[in-house]
Design a protein around this motif. Structure first.
Motif, mmCIF file in Angstrom:
data_model
loop_
_atom_site.group_PDB
_atom_site.id
_atom_site.type_symbol
_atom_site.label_atom_id
_atom_site.label_comp_id
_atom_site.label_asym_id
_atom_site.label_seq_id
_atom_site.Cartn_x
_atom_site.Cartn_y
_atom_site.Cartn_z
ATOM 1 N N PHE A 1 12.157 -3.398 -12.162
ATOM 2 C CA PHE A 1 10.858 -3.599 -11.880
ATOM 3 C C PHE A 1 10.104 -2.828 -12.595
ATOM 4 C CE2 PHE A 1 6.981 -2.621 -9.422
ATOM 5 C CZ PHE A 1 6.720 -3.843 -8.816
ATOM 6 N N GLU A 2 8.828 -3.463 -12.967
ATOM 7 C CA GLU A 2 7.864 -2.814 -13.459
ATOM 8 C C GLU A 2 6.425 -3.383 -13.143
ATOM 9 O OE1 GLU A 2 7.404 -1.967 -17.633
ATOM 10 O OE2 GLU A 2 8.525 -3.928 -18.101
ATOM 11 N N ALA B 1 7.926 1.874 -11.817
ATOM 12 C CA ALA B 1 9.094 0.936 -12.675
ATOM 13 C C ALA B 1 10.142 1.516 -11.919
ATOM 14 C CB ALA B 1 9.035 1.430 -14.044
ATOM 15 N N ALA C 1 7.740 -2.885 -5.433
ATOM 16 C CA ALA C 1 9.099 -2.169 -6.249
ATOM 17 C C ALA C 1 10.332 -2.318 -5.432
ATOM 18 C CB ALA C 1 8.992 -0.941 -6.653
ATOM 19 N N SER D 1 12.560 -5.836 -6.183
ATOM 20 C CA SER D 1 13.778 -5.545 -6.952
ATOM 21 C C SER D 1 15.069 -5.907 -5.898
ATOM 22 C CB SER D 1 13.835 -4.242 -7.369
ATOM 23 O OG SER D 1 13.923 -3.268 -6.385
#
Ligand code: KG4
Ligand code: ZN
Length: 340
Positions: A30-31, A16, A66, A70
């Motif tokens: 983000f995760e 994350a 990620a 992101s």
């Protein structure tokens, strides 16, 4: 501050990116979780070596995702938080070594997070109103603990399981009812389809110090064996599931209320995979007379946002030693954090 969180303590690889300002609700940039449930289902439980190998495969893919999804470059990250324990040794080792490699490459500080501490604060990702002093009921596949949480990350474990965890009790019972591992959520869904007192299980070890689910497991397996002929009847299976769910919840609720009577706290949080259980949520809200905070479902189960959160909240810049030699702590009781 932007924190990268990495979780690999059991059978979920998770990454994350969290933007955290201590005064506001943390923002998840983000995760993602790569679940290994299907891999382990064929063995009826988690196989540690296979889990570790999967983490090795999944973590680099999740980290790439990620950064791409992101839109953040690695240079924007300020801190990396990784689960240091408790958990499966080989699995923790993969996460820690992966995190170290990234930190060395990017010249970033690394903070080792206690997985249970992650669960304890997970509700703050969704419910910033949760404030100390509170009681955390941590109920997952591997842990069942009631923890008093005071300001400055001071913990006291008031009760913990002496044998199986609540999630294991759900999963093993589900298996007896014919559900594949981990069947806890499916048993709960079946139980929620009826409201019946046809079967009643004994209240096992209510007065003991810690939680114990092994006596209950024996009672459940005897009951199911006695009902073997009738298990093809979907209503009877549902009524059995209902009795099992009630008895596990009763045991959790009884001990939680007992501890609440003794403690001066202003809130409760219920967290870990079993906290997804709708009946448990309702019964705790109805019975406890304090505000109850539950993480969103994706933050009840193992996830990396809770790891990033604790790292971001607790990291104190240069006052903390650089963890290039962060060691694996497969057994790391949360109360030991009071002395670190
Ligand atoms: O926190 P978690 O994802 O992993 C561990 O750290 O163990 O918890 C997984 C556990 C499993 O035992 C699963 O069956 C249980 O949480 N679980 C549930 C429900 N959803 C997940 N148990 C009861 N009711 C549910 N709805
Ligand atoms: Zn967990």
């Amino acid at each position: 501050m932007i924190v990268l969180g990495i979780e690999s303590s059991c059978d979920e690889s998770a990454v994350a990116l969290l933007e955290i300002d201590r005064t506001q609700k943390p923002k998840i940039l983000f995760e993602a979780i790569a679940s290994q449930v299907d891999l382990h289902a064929q063995y009826g439980g988690v196989v540690p070596e296979l889990a570790a190998r999967e983490h090795l495969r999944s973590l680099p893919i999740l980290l790439d995702r990620a950064l791409v999804e992101s839109g953040l470059s690695a240079s924007k990250i300020d801190l990396v938080g990784v689960t240091q324990g408790p958990g499966l040794k080989g699995c923790l080792l993969i996460g820690i070594e992966f995190a170290k490699g990234f930190c060395i490459g990017q010249n970033l500080p690394l903070y080792g997070v206690n997985h249970i501490e992650g669960h304890i604060h997970a509700a703050k990702l969704d419910e910033p109103a949760l404030k100390e002093p509170f009681i955390a009921l941590v109920v997952s596949g591997g842990h069942t603990e009631i923890v008093r949480v005071r300001a400055n990350y001071e913990y006291a474990v008031l009760s913990r399981t002496i044998d199986d965890a609540a999630g294991e009790a759900f999963d093993k019972s589900a298996n007896l009812l014919g559900f594949e591992y981990p069947g806890g959520a499916r048993l709960a869904a079946l139980a929620d389809s009826v409201d019946s007192s046809r079967f009643i299980l004994p209240k096992v070890m209510r007065e003991s110090e810690g939680f114990s689910f092994s006596g209950l497991k024996t009672a459940i397996s005897l009951l199911i064996r006695r009902q073997k002929e009738t298990l093809s009847d979907e209503t009877i299976r549902a009524e059995l599931a209902f009795a099992i769910q009630e008895s596990i919840i009763d045991s959790l609720l009884y001990k939680l209320k007992r501890e609440l009577e003794k403690e001066q706290v202003t809130a409760i949080t219920v967290t870990g995979g079993v906290a997804c259980n709708k009946r448990l949520r309702q019964k705790i809200k109805d019975a406890c007379g304090l505000p109850v905070y539950f993480p969103n479902v994706e933050h009840c189960v193992d996830n990396a946002a809770m790891i990033a959160l604790v790292a971001g909240l607790k990291y104190k810049g240069s006052s903390h030693k650089m963890e290039s030699d962060l060691e694996v702590l497969p057994r790391w009781p949360v109360e030991q954090l009071n002395f670190s």
